[in-house]
Design an enzyme around this catalytic site. Structure first.
Site, mmCIF file in Angstrom:
data_model
loop_
_atom_site.group_PDB
_atom_site.id
_atom_site.type_symbol
_atom_site.label_atom_id
_atom_site.label_comp_id
_atom_site.label_asym_id
_atom_site.label_seq_id
_atom_site.Cartn_x
_atom_site.Cartn_y
_atom_site.Cartn_z
ATOM 1 N N ASP A 141 0.851 -1.184 0.000
ATOM 2 C CA ASP A 141 0.000 0.000 0.000
ATOM 3 C C ASP A 141 0.883 1.228 0.000
ATOM 4 O OD1 ASP A 141 -2.626 -0.900 -0.090
ATOM 5 O OD2 ASP A 141 -2.495 -1.554 1.997
ATOM 6 N N ASP A 164 -2.192 26.555 11.063
ATOM 7 C CA ASP A 164 -2.457 25.211 10.544
ATOM 8 C C ASP A 164 -1.559 24.203 11.256
ATOM 9 O OD1 ASP A 164 -2.943 22.989 9.110
ATOM 10 O OD2 ASP A 164 -2.646 23.913 7.125
ATOM 11 N N GLU A 191 1.198 19.075 7.070
ATOM 12 C CA GLU A 191 1.380 19.807 5.818
ATOM 13 C C GLU A 191 1.609 21.289 6.109
ATOM 14 O OE1 GLU A 191 -1.043 17.610 6.234
ATOM 15 O OE2 GLU A 191 -1.117 16.250 4.519
ATOM 16 N N ALA A 245 -14.014 20.685 5.401
ATOM 17 C CA ALA A 245 -14.228 19.851 4.219
ATOM 18 C C ALA A 245 -15.034 20.601 3.180
ATOM 19 C CB ALA A 245 -14.942 18.566 4.618
ATOM 20 N N THR A 305 -15.153 24.159 2.621
ATOM 21 C CA THR A 305 -14.413 25.205 1.897
ATOM 22 C C THR A 305 -13.163 24.658 1.250
ATOM 23 O OG1 THR A 305 -13.168 25.760 3.878
ATOM 24 C CG2 THR A 305 -15.196 26.971 3.497
ATOM 25 N N ASP A 348 -5.809 -3.994 6.264
ATOM 26 C CA ASP A 348 -6.408 -3.846 7.585
ATOM 27 C C ASP A 348 -7.921 -3.747 7.539
ATOM 28 O OD1 ASP A 348 -6.431 -1.414 6.380
ATOM 29 O OD2 ASP A 348 -5.418 -0.318 7.991
#
Lengths: 674, 572
Positions: free
Chosen positions: A302, A339, A343, A374, A376, A510
């Protein structure tokens, strides 16, 4: 599981192993191993000869020594097996201790809770577990969420979250709820819970011979039969040639020739292989699975978590026309201060490279932070009438109400094509540029995959990304192939296709939707954090839930097979030297000229025979560490590995006993034992 | 070890290598019923006639059990046919000497011997067999038994090369196509050539000649020799027309005929390795197997040649010039080198034709033929039996050492599992157990000892050699043993039958099981069944299995004899 690493010769294992070596002399167990059974029979026959010797006026000392060393040979082999089992038994004992009598709050028919002993819980019963309580048995969370301490089985002290729905709903008996309350549906009857399985597995109680072990046992049995005939026919040959072969000497020669080294260590190697997996916190449901791991030649990996670290990082700024890079960096930094995602932090970190160190949060005291939602799909900050935002291209487009500048659009496309995620930075009027968020490939992987390629193993990345992104990451990580935009059913189809072409496939998974693929794969490693369905479908469970471990599992499987092959080759090659010790010794009384074959220049017939039988017994002990640890594993092509191991264990097996027997001969001559 | 010897050895090896590929390619066509050959215009109609007559559908394949059943039925019927002729030859045609019937035990021994491609001869050809018996009862088997061996090898090769299939070929088709396309044309060519060298081919009564000794008359046997000799060599049969076999001037007239006969023995077994490589689509594997055979052959020749050219030190002490080597029992026409080379070739391949008396070789020189056979006749070996025997060792070698690369062992993509190991182990175990068992019985039984002409280690070697030769279907004799007794005829006959069919059955089982498996694709991680490492591994495995099994027995025979010869005053 307690990961306290025990050294191979830990006292707590050594002492019980010595006791068990004697217990294992029971013929019912011995008969499973034809080589050692013949050795046991030889020891019994020689002991009988010893008892008869005084009545025949024969010298007892020599026969006694042969008998003693034959018994040692059997005991050493038993000891090796007991040593291998010892570690598992010690771990099983620790696990048992952690599983004290627990009570369960079962939800009865009327919805009332009743307190019952954990053993009375059956599948599909519903129980409630509160903070501080031990979860009585395995189950799926059907209501609520809780933090759970799973250190009893994983050894990992950080608590994990278990919640209803999704792929993190499975709870394991014996773990402790730290906070909140969950309602759990029981998924295992008494004696069948994960913990029970684990105890049986590490203890090796239900160990069965693996297919390759069976095949090897057949070959060893065939060799034993040949040598039995060789020895039995020597008696009549001796009658013809007027050479008298005494029974103890014939038995000594027989035991020297039959492959006692590998015969004695075979089961220890198998047990130790499974144990090495346990040390890595992987539970193999059968020895067969470990063997299959060695044969695997296609790995399905994965992307997220295995090949890339879960998060993306900012790696570059692409300013819009007329915007200085420093300006873009400053705006991007400002939009990311609040933030807290990895990231966001990586953007701040990248911007620091532009000398924007000075700005601190208090400078933005009037600022208002806008978190990511989610809806905007942007985040940013409002400062003094200006609204700085960073977000997906289409979200920003909507935010500014016009099309993005052409060069920015071009950058966005380019970043997508490189496998990255573009984040556009803008305020209400102006577009400043694009941040390039990049998938970070885990360190050392390309090198590792290269070595795998040399071993003939193909690596395939599975990802939900688009083919362009997938191709870029696959290339960067050095994978052979990828499956993009993969759905669970595509994974299953891919496994079937590879298997139809003759490949053996290993994968990790999983989620419940991974279960069919896990079941189909030759080696399916389920993550312990995953669902009950996934764990049942796979043939291994990784308690650490670390998908990268698949690579180590394959290596351990290979190492197990290599160890078996190396010691077999060594064992058979040893026979040449033993012949050179014993044959001249047996014939020299009748044909003195044959002394020329005594190339090791051994002291006497008796010392030659004793040296050979002593070497044969001691080599088992000497090789126990290799059997338990496994031979050194180096990922190389088959040709190189074969050449290397043939040199070490084939040629080494030819030469080593010449030296060993000579040294023992010197020692026993010095001690006047023969 | 003279320069002429080296030159001949070099030419022999060169021609053998040159022959392997073209003949191997031809074998691919012989074993493929669909493929055409250049002799089709003549032979295809005959082949079709056979199928129509026998009711065989050449496109229909058999599984291993069907294949084995057909093979056994064919062999049993063929053996009974020969037994009948030998018992009734006095009433049959082409018997100018009026030779009587063979005794029941000799007829059993002989029919078993020729059915199994052994050609052990307890009888004296020219004073026992009528021309009809030689040509029909015995020659039939020279063709058929070679074809049976080739068929089993082809079946095993198909087993390795096929992917998940039940069939391993059609026994009847393999049998007929080999006889028609391979043996008949080649034998025709070789027989004509041998006649050109002076080999006889007639049905005349035996000639009488006055010798230079006054009044002495010698009977000189006649017969259709050349046609018999061609298949005797090409089919690795080895049964001589004359008792003296290839040392008789009529059966081996010139150095060139000697050379060509040796080449004929190795021709098909060597080419079969090319066939193997072509079929499994891995020519390197074919050549690696060839190289393993070649190395064992070369080592044997050199040891034998060296031992024989050193001569016997005890005779040297008596004034015999050591420069000529040990010439006892050798044809002066052939000398040391050609005798040593012939002895090595005939025992490497399970041929058994001889041009010198192996009994008279020095202990080490005689050890070479003996040990060659004990390795299981895999050094080129008999037609077919050499290749399938070798492939058994390939399976064992890969299983033993293959684990060391960290995968369950695979032979060219076929996983070697319990069933395969069982079959391969049986094919090695059964001959070893029979060989040692029968020899042990002979050494302590009245009947066994009765046949001995020598006592001590040499007598032991003679018994050991007889059973080694019988069980490995070689057929050469150490001589010195009077084997035409009911006990030896019966035990050796049984030994030959067991040594042949108790190996063929596990081999076919292995072929069937391999054919049914899926083929794992080859990669850098697959076991490398080619290259120097593999070849040495294969040679090592063969030597290890052979020496571990037979070293004690050999020590009591040739080994101890050697040390007695060089270290004592006894003269043998």
């Amino acid at each position: 599981m307690t990961t306290k690493a025990l050294s191979i010769f830990d006292r707590s294992i050594l002492v019980p192993a010595v006791v068990n070596a004697f217990r294992k002399l029971h013929p019912r167990g011995m008969v499973r191993n034809p080589v050692m059974f013949v050795t046991l029979a030889g020891a019994v026959v020689t002991t009988a000869e010893l008892a008869a010797a005084p009545f025949r006026g024969e010298d007892i000392g020599f026969i006694l020594q042969i008998a003693v060393w034959l018994w040692f040979t059997v005991l050493f082999a038993n000891f090796a097996e007991a040593m291998a089992e010892g570690r598992g038994k010690a771990q099983a004992a620790t696990l048992r201790k952690s599983r004290t009598q627990t009570l369960a709050n079962r939800r009865g028919r009327g919805g009332f809770l009743e307190t019952v002993p954990a053993e009375t819980l059956r599948k599909n019963d519903v129980m409630v577990v509160k903070a501080g309580e031990v979860i009585p048995t395995d189950g799926d969370v059907i209501e609520g969420a809780a933090t759970v301490d799973e250190s009893a089985i994983t050894g990992e002290s950080a608590p994990v979250i278990r919640e209803s729905g999704g792929d993190r709903s499975a709870v394991t008996g014996g773990t402790r709820v730290l906070s909140d309350e969950i309602v759990v549906r029981v998924t295992a009857d008494p004696g069948e819970s994960f913990m029970d399985h684990m105890i049986t597995l590490v203890e090796g109680a239900s160990r069965q011979k693996t297919p390759n072990e069976i095949a090897l046992t057949i070959l060893l049995a065939a060799l034993t039969i040949i040598f039995l005939i060789v020895i039995m026919t020597l008696k009549p040959f001796g009658v013809y040639s007027r050479v008298t072969f005494s029974i103890p000497v014939l038995v000594a020669l027989l035991v020297c020739l039959i492959p006692t080294t590998i015969g004695g260590l075979l089961s220890a190697i198998g047990i130790a292989g499974i144990d090495r997996l346990v040390q890595k916190n992987v539970l193999a449901m059968s020895g067969r699975a470990v063997e299959a791991a060695g044969d695997v030649d296609v790995l399905l990996l994965d992307k997220t978590g295995t090949i890339t670290i879960g998060n993306r990082q900012a790696s570059e700024f692409f300013p819009a026309a007329g915007v200085k890079p420093e300006e873009l960096a400053a705006i991007a930094q400002m939009a990311s201060f609040a933030d807290e995602t990895p990231e966001g932090k990586s953007i701040v970190f990248l911007a620091k490279g532009f000398g924007l160190r000075g700005r601190e949060l208090h400078d933005l005291s009037h600022a208002q932070f806008v978190p990511f939602t989610a809806k905007t799909r942007m985040s940013g900050v409002d400062v003094e009438n200006r609204q700085y935002r960073k977000g997906a291209a289409d979200a920003i487009r909507e935010f500014i109400g016009t099309a993005l500048p052409a060069e920015v659009e071009a950058d966005v496309d380019r970043i997508s094509q490189m496998g990255g995620t573009p984040l556009v930075v803008a305020d209400s009027q102006k577009v400043f540029g694009v941040i390039y968020l990049k998938d970070i490939v885990k360190g050392g992987l390309p090198d590792r995959f290269k070595r795998f390629r040399a071993m003939g193993i193909r690596t395939i990345m599975i990802t939900g990304d688009n083919p362009l992104t997938a191709a870029t990451i696959a290339k960067e990580a050095g994978l052979d192939d990828f499956l993009a935009e993969a759905r669970p059913e595509d994974k299953l189809a891919l496994i079937r296709r590879e298997q139809a072409a003759g490949h053996l496939v290993a994968m990790t998974g999983d989620g419940t939707n991974d279960a069919p693929a896990l079941a189909q794969a030759d080696v399916g490693v389920a993550m312990n954090s995953g669902t009950q369905a996934a764990k049942e479908a796979g043939n291994m469970v990784d308690l650490d839930s670390n998908p990268t471990k698949l690579i180590e599992i394959v290596e351990i499987g290979k190492q197990l097979l290599m160890t078996r092959g190396a010691l077999t080759t060594f064992s058979v090659a040893n026979d040449v030297a033993k012949y050179f010790a014993i044959i001249p010794a047996m014939l020299v009384a009748t044909f003195p000229q044959i002394a020329a074959l005594n190339v090791m220049n051994l002291h006497s017939s008796r010392s030659a025979i004793l040296s050979a039988i002593i070497f044969n017994a001691l080599i088992i002990v000497a090789l126990i560490p290799i059997a338990l640890r496994g031979v050194t594993f180096r990922p190389m092509g088959a040709v190189a590995i074969l050449r290397r191991n043939l040199l070490i264990y084939g040629l080494g097996g030819l030469v080593a006993p010449f030296i060993g027997i000579k040294l023992i001969d010197i020692a026993i001559t010095w001690l006047h034992l023969a | 070890m003279n320069p002429m010897g080296w030159l001949q050895l070099f030419v022999f090896i060169f021609l053998l290598v040159a022959l392997t590929k073209p003949l191997g390619l031809y074998l691919v066509r012989v074993f493929d019923p669909e493929a055409g050959t250049f002799v089709d215009p003549v032979i295809k109609p005959v082949e079709r006639l056979f199928y129509r007559f026998l009711g065989i559908n050449p496109a229909e394949e058999q599984d291993w059990k069907g294949y084995a059943a057909s093979l056994l039925i064919f062999s049993v019927v063929g053996m009974l046919f020969t037994y009948g002729i030998l018992r009734l030859q006095q009433w049959l045609p082409l018997n100018p000497q009026g030779l009587g019937p063979l005794s029941p035990d000799l007829a059993f021994n002989t029919s078993a011997s020729f059915t199994t491609n052994t050609n052990w001869q307890s009888y004296v050809g020219e004073s026992t067999m009528s021309y009809f018996s030689q040509m029909v009862a015995l020659s039939f088997h020279n063709f058929a038994s070679a074809a049976v061996g080739g068929a089993v090898a082809a079946a095993l090769v198909r087993g390795v090369s096929r992917d998940k299939m039940a069939g391993i070929g059609n026994f009847w088709v393999d049998l007929i196509r080999q006889s028609l396309y391979l043996y008949l044309p080649l034998c025709l060519l070789l027989a004509v050539f041998l006649v050109s060298q002076g080999m006889i081919q007639n049905f005349s009564p035996y000639a009488s000649a006055k010798t230079i000794e006054t009044g002495a008359v010698q009977t000189i046997a006649q017969g259709p020799v050349a046609s018999q000799v061609a298949i005797k060599m090409l089919g690795t049969n080895g049964g001589g027309f004359m008792n003296a076999n290839a040392s008789h001037p009529y059966e081996n007239p010139t150095p060139l005929s000697n050379f060509l006969q040796m080449l004929a023995i190795f021709a098909i077994p060597s080419s079969l390795t090319y066939y193997l490589g072509r079929m499994v689509k891995n020519q390197k594997h074919g050549w690696s197997v060839w190289s393993a055979m070649f190395l064992l052959f070369l080592a044997g020749v050199l040891v034998c040649w060296w031992a024989e050219s050193r001569g016997n030190p005890r005779l040297t002490a008596l004034g015999v010039d050591a420069a000529y080597g040990s010439m006892e029992g050798k044809e002066v026409r052939f000398g040391i080198f050609n005798s040593a080379l012939f002895a090595t070739i005939t025992t490497d391949a399970s041929c058994g034709a001889v041009n010198a008396m192996h009994d008279s070789f020095t202990p080490l020189g005689g050890l070479v033929p003996l040990f060659n056979m004990q390795l299981g006749e895999v050094v080129f070996g008999g037609v077919g039996s050499g290749l399938y025997g070798m492939m058994i060792f390939v399976v064992l070698a890969i299983f033993l050492a293959g684990l060391m690369i960290g995968r369950t062992p695979e032979y060219l993509g076929k996983k070697i599992e319990a069933f395969d190991v069982k079959a391969a182990a049986l094919a090695v175990l059964i001959p070893a157990v029979l060989l040692l068992g029968f020899t042990a019985w002979a050494t302590i039984s009245r009947w066994g000892i009765a046949g001995l002409n020598n006592s001590g280690p040499h007598g032991f070697s003679e018994i050991l050699y007889a059973f080694t030769s019988a069980i490995n279907n070689n057929g050469s004799a150490f001589a010195g043993l009077s084997a035409n007794t009911p006990w030896y005829n019966t035990t050796l006959g049984l030994a030959m039958l067991c040594g042949r069919f108790f190996v063929i059955i596990p081999v076919l089982a292995l072929a069937g099981n391999l054919a049914g498996k899926k083929t794992v694709p080859q990669s850098a991680g697959s076991f490398p069944a080619f290259g120097p490492t593999f070849t040495l591994l294969l040679v090592g495995t063969i030597l290890l299995v052979g020496s571990l099994t037979f070293l004690p027995a050999l020590s009591l025979g040739p080994v101890v004899e050697h040390f007695l010869m060089i270290n004592s005053q006894n003269l043998f």
